[in-house]
Write a protein that holds these residues in place. Structure first.
Motif, PDB file in Angstrom:
ATOM      1  N   LYS A 287      74.882  96.906  20.702  1.00  0.00           N
ATOM      2  CA  LYS A 287      75.823  96.118  19.888  1.00  0.00           C
ATOM      3  C   LYS A 287      75.270  94.702  19.736  1.00  0.00           C
ATOM      4  N   SER A 288      74.194  94.578  18.988  1.00  0.00           N
ATOM      5  CA  SER A 288      73.536  93.274  18.849  1.00  0.00           C
ATOM      6  C   SER A 288      73.753  92.721  17.438  1.00  0.00           C
ATOM      7  N   VAL A 289      73.559  91.414  17.342  1.00  0.00           N
ATOM      8  CA  VAL A 289      73.664  90.745  16.035  1.00  0.00           C
ATOM      9  C   VAL A 289      72.601  91.332  15.099  1.00  0.00           C
ATOM     10  N   LYS A 290      71.425  91.564  15.667  1.00  0.00           N
ATOM     11  CA  LYS A 290      70.298  92.114  14.884  1.00  0.00           C
ATOM     12  C   LYS A 290      70.671  93.474  14.272  1.00  0.00           C
ATOM     13  N   ASN A 291      71.417  94.257  15.036  1.00  0.00           N
ATOM     14  CA  ASN A 291      71.841  95.575  14.533  1.00  0.00           C
ATOM     15  C   ASN A 291      73.050  95.486  13.607  1.00  0.00           C
ATOM     16  N   GLY A 292      73.584  94.278  13.456  1.00  0.00           N
ATOM     17  CA  GLY A 292      74.729  94.105  12.551  1.00  0.00           C
ATOM     18  C   GLY A 292      76.076  94.377  13.189  1.00  0.00           C
ATOM     19  N   TYR A 293      76.114  94.342  14.523  1.00  0.00           N
ATOM     20  CA  TYR A 293      77.395  94.620  15.179  1.00  0.00           C
ATOM     21  C   TYR A 293      78.390  93.479  14.943  1.00  0.00           C
ATOM     22  N   VAL A 294      79.633  93.850  14.709  1.00  0.00           N
ATOM     23  CA  VAL A 294      80.712  92.877  14.523  1.00  0.00           C
ATOM     24  C   VAL A 294      81.855  93.276  15.461  1.00  0.00           C
ATOM     25  N   GLU A 295      82.360  92.317  16.224  1.00  0.00           N
ATOM     26  CA  GLU A 295      83.523  92.593  17.083  1.00  0.00           C
ATOM     27  C   GLU A 295      84.697  92.997  16.195  1.00  0.00           C
ATOM     28  N   PRO A 296      85.403  94.074  16.535  1.00  0.00           N
ATOM     29  CA  PRO A 296      86.535  94.489  15.690  1.00  0.00           C
ATOM     30  C   PRO A 296      87.652  93.439  15.732  1.00  0.00           C
ATOM     31  N   PHE A 297      88.400  93.349  14.648  1.00  0.00           N
ATOM     32  CA  PHE A 297      89.484  92.355  14.624  1.00  0.00           C
ATOM     33  C   PHE A 297      90.654  92.840  13.789  1.00  0.00           C
TER      34      PHE A 297
ATOM     35  N   MET B 140      93.551  92.420  10.981  1.00  0.00           N
ATOM     36  CA  MET B 140      93.738  91.733   9.699  1.00  0.00           C
ATOM     37  C   MET B 140      95.222  91.663   9.319  1.00  0.00           C
ATOM     38  N   PHE B 141      95.945  92.723   9.660  1.00  0.00           N
ATOM     39  CA  PHE B 141      97.389  92.802   9.372  1.00  0.00           C
ATOM     40  C   PHE B 141      98.074  93.453  10.569  1.00  0.00           C
ATOM     41  N   ASP B 142      99.414  93.545  10.519  1.00  0.00           N
ATOM     42  CA  ASP B 142     100.131  94.205  11.625  1.00  0.00           C
ATOM     43  C   ASP B 142      99.573  95.606  11.857  1.00  0.00           C
ATOM     44  N   ASP B 143      99.184  96.252  10.751  1.00  0.00           N
ATOM     45  CA  ASP B 143      98.817  97.662  10.800  1.00  0.00           C
ATOM     46  C   ASP B 143      97.427  97.938  10.228  1.00  0.00           C
ATOM     47  N   LEU B 144      96.560  96.922  10.240  1.00  0.00           N
ATOM     48  CA  LEU B 144      95.212  97.106   9.697  1.00  0.00           C
ATOM     49  C   LEU B 144      94.166  96.317  10.510  1.00  0.00           C
ATOM     50  N   TYR B 145      93.060  96.985  10.804  1.00  0.00           N
ATOM     51  CA  TYR B 145      91.994  96.389  11.621  1.00  0.00           C
ATOM     52  C   TYR B 145      90.644  96.621  10.966  1.00  0.00           C
ATOM     53  N   TYR B 146      89.735  95.677  11.201  1.00  0.00           N
ATOM     54  CA  TYR B 146      88.359  95.851  10.738  1.00  0.00           C
ATOM     55  C   TYR B 146      87.536  96.423  11.884  1.00  0.00           C
ATOM     56  N   VAL B 147      86.915  97.589  11.655  1.00  0.00           N
ATOM     57  CA  VAL B 147      86.082  98.209  12.695  1.00  0.00           C
ATOM     58  C   VAL B 147      84.665  98.485  12.172  1.00  0.00           C
ATOM     59  N   GLY B 148      84.321  97.880  11.032  1.00  0.00           N
ATOM     60  CA  GLY B 148      83.014  98.095  10.414  1.00  0.00           C
ATOM     61  C   GLY B 148      81.945  97.194  10.998  1.00  0.00           C
ATOM     62  N   ASP B 149      80.786  97.157  10.337  1.00  0.00           N
ATOM     63  CA  ASP B 149      79.710  96.286  10.824  1.00  0.00           C
ATOM     64  C   ASP B 149      79.491  95.145   9.838  1.00  0.00           C
ATOM     65  N   LYS B 150      78.333  94.491   9.952  1.00  0.00           N
ATOM     66  CA  LYS B 150      78.077  93.302   9.148  1.00  0.00           C
ATOM     67  C   LYS B 150      77.925  93.622   7.660  1.00  0.00           C
ATOM     68  N   TRP B 151      77.468  94.834   7.367  1.00  0.00           N
ATOM     69  CA  TRP B 151      77.134  95.159   5.977  1.00  0.00           C
ATOM     70  C   TRP B 151      78.127  96.087   5.277  1.00  0.00           C
ATOM     71  N   VAL B 152      78.736  96.959   6.062  1.00  0.00           N
ATOM     72  CA  VAL B 152      79.605  97.979   5.460  1.00  0.00           C
ATOM     73  C   VAL B 152      80.974  97.957   6.137  1.00  0.00           C
ATOM     74  N   SER B 153      82.015  98.112   5.319  1.00  0.00           N
ATOM     75  CA  SER B 153      83.376  98.069   5.868  1.00  0.00           C
ATOM     76  C   SER B 153      83.788  99.409   6.444  1.00  0.00           C
ATOM     77  N   SER B 154      84.612  99.326   7.469  1.00  0.00           N
ATOM     78  CA  SER B 154      85.345 100.488   7.963  1.00  0.00           C
ATOM     79  C   SER B 154      86.682  99.922   8.424  1.00  0.00           C
ATOM     80  N   TYR B 155      87.760 100.518   7.920  1.00  0.00           N
ATOM     81  CA  TYR B 155      89.094  99.989   8.223  1.00  0.00           C
ATOM     82  C   TYR B 155      89.886 101.009   9.030  1.00  0.00           C
TER      83      TYR B 155
END
Ligand SMILES: [Zn+2]
Length: 296
Positions: free
Chosen positions: A43-53, A55-70
Motif C-alpha cells: 500500500k505505497s504512494v508509488k503503487n497509487g494507494y489511497v486511504e479509504p474515506f 464522502m457521505f453518510d452512506d458513501l465511501y471512497y475505496v478506490g486508488d489514485k487513478w481509478v474510482s471504487s465506491y
C-alpha cells in the motif's frame, strides 16, 4: 540378481532423500506460487494507494489514485461500484474492513465497463466474499476479452455475472434505489448509474458516468459517445438536479481535493455546477473526437 552393497543402499537412500527434498521443494514452490498469484501489493504512494474515506453518510471512497471504487451502505448490505485493476483491487476488502465494515456483506458489485481498471478485481472479490456481479452483457464480452489478454501481475479472470443490466433497469438494495443507463461511447456497453446519497440525513442525487475517455476508434462510437453525454445532461437537469459527481476516475471530479476541504460544516462533494462543468468537458471531448473520426 542384484547385490546391494552398503554403498548402493546408501546411494539409494541419498536418492530417496534427494527425491523427497525435490518433492518438498516442488510442493513449497506450488504453495509459493499460489500465494504469489494472490499477493496483495504494497500500500505505497508509488503503487497509487489511497486511504479509504467517507464522502457521505452512506458513501465511501475505496478506490486508488487513478481509478474510482465506491462503497455504498444500505439497510441490506453493501454495494461496491467498480473493482480496480488486478492486483490493486485486492486492497478493496482491506479498505472496507478499515472503514469498519465486513467485505462479506458486499451483496453486489456493479461494473461500469469491461476495461481492466474497472473489472480487473471483481472476480477476486466475488470469489473471496461471494458478491453478485452486475454489468452490461456487451461489456461482459469485453471483460472476457480483456481478461484473456491480461498478463503477468495484472492477470485476472472475468467475474461470474449474476445479472446483465439493460438500459433503464432499476434495482433496490434495502433502502437504496439504483437506476442504470446504457451510455455507449467509451466502450460499447458502458453503464452509468444514479442513486441518492445522504449528508447528515439530507438526500442528494448522485451520478456515475461510467466511461470518460475518448480512447476508442470509430465514427459510430464517437456518435454514440456524443449522444450519451447529451442524454446524461438531460437526465441530470431533471429535478432534483444531480449534485454529486461520482466520476469513474477521481481526477475527473476532483475527489481528493474535495476530500481535503471536507469538514463537519461543509461537504464539498455537493456541487451541482461542477457536474455540469464535468459534462462540458465530456462534450468538448466528443466534438473533438467526432471531427477526428470524420476526417478518417
Ligand atoms: Zn475505460
Amino acid at each position: 540378481m542384484v547385490l546391494y552393497t552398503p554403498e548402493m543402499t546408501h546411494h539409494r537412500r541419498d536418492c530417496m532423500m534427494t527425491y523427497k527434498i525435490g518433492l518438498l521443494f516442488l510442493l513449497s514452490m506450488n504453495a509459493f506460487s499460489a500465494v504469489l498469484k494472490e499477493y496483495i501489493p504494497n500500500k505505497s504512494v508509488k503503487n497509487g494507494y489511497v486511504e479509504p474515506f467517507q464522502m457521505f453518510d452512506d458513501l465511501y471512497y475505496v478506490g486508488d489514485k487513478w481509478v474510482s471504487s465506491y462503497l455504498v451502505t444500505t439497510s441490506d448490505g453493501l454495494v461496491l461500484i467498480d473493482s480496480l485493476d488486478s492486483p490493486y483491487g485486492r486492497w478493496i476488502p482491506q479498505n472496507i474492513q478499515k472503514l469498519g465494515f465486513n467485505p462479506k456483506d458486499i451483496r453486489y458489485i456493479f461494473i461500469t465497463h469491461g476495461h481492466s481498471d474497472h473489472v480487473g478485481s471483481a472476480e477476486y472479490i466475488q470469489r473471496h466474499f461471494g458478491a453478485k456481479v452486475m454489468m452490461s452483457s456487451i461489456d461482459f464480452r469485453l471483460a472476457k476479452f480483456t481478461a484473456k489478454n491480461s498478463t503477468g501481475d495484472n492477470l485476472f479472470l472475468p467475474p461470474k455475472v449474476e445479472t446483465f443490466v439493460s438500459d433503464n433497469d432499476e434495482l433496490s438494495v434495502g433502502s437504496k434505489h439504483f437506476k442504470f443507463y446504457l451510455t455507449p461511447g467509451h466502450t460499447r456497453g458502458t453503464l452509468s448509474l444514479e442513486f441518492f446519497v445522504t449528508d447528515k440525513g439530507k438526500s442528494y442525487r448522485a451520478f456515475i458516468v461510467g466511461g470518460n475517455g475518448t480512447n476508442f476508434t470509430g465514427f459510430d462510437l464517437a456518435e454514440k459517445y456524443a449522444h450519451s453525454v447529451q442524454r446524461i445532461r438531460n437526465l441530470s437537469l431533471s429535478k432534483p438536479h444531480v449534485e454529486v459527481n461520482l466520476a469513474s476516475h477521481p481526477h475527473m471530479a476532483q475527489i481528493f481535493e474535495r476530500n481535503a476541504r471536507y469538514s463537519q460544516q461543509t461537504n464539498p462533494f455537493i456541487d451541482q455546477e461542477s457536474f455540469q462543468e464535468f459534462l462540458d468537458v465530456l462534450e468538448k471531448r466528443s466534438v473533438k473526437k467526432l471531427a477526428k473520426e470524420k476526417k478518417k
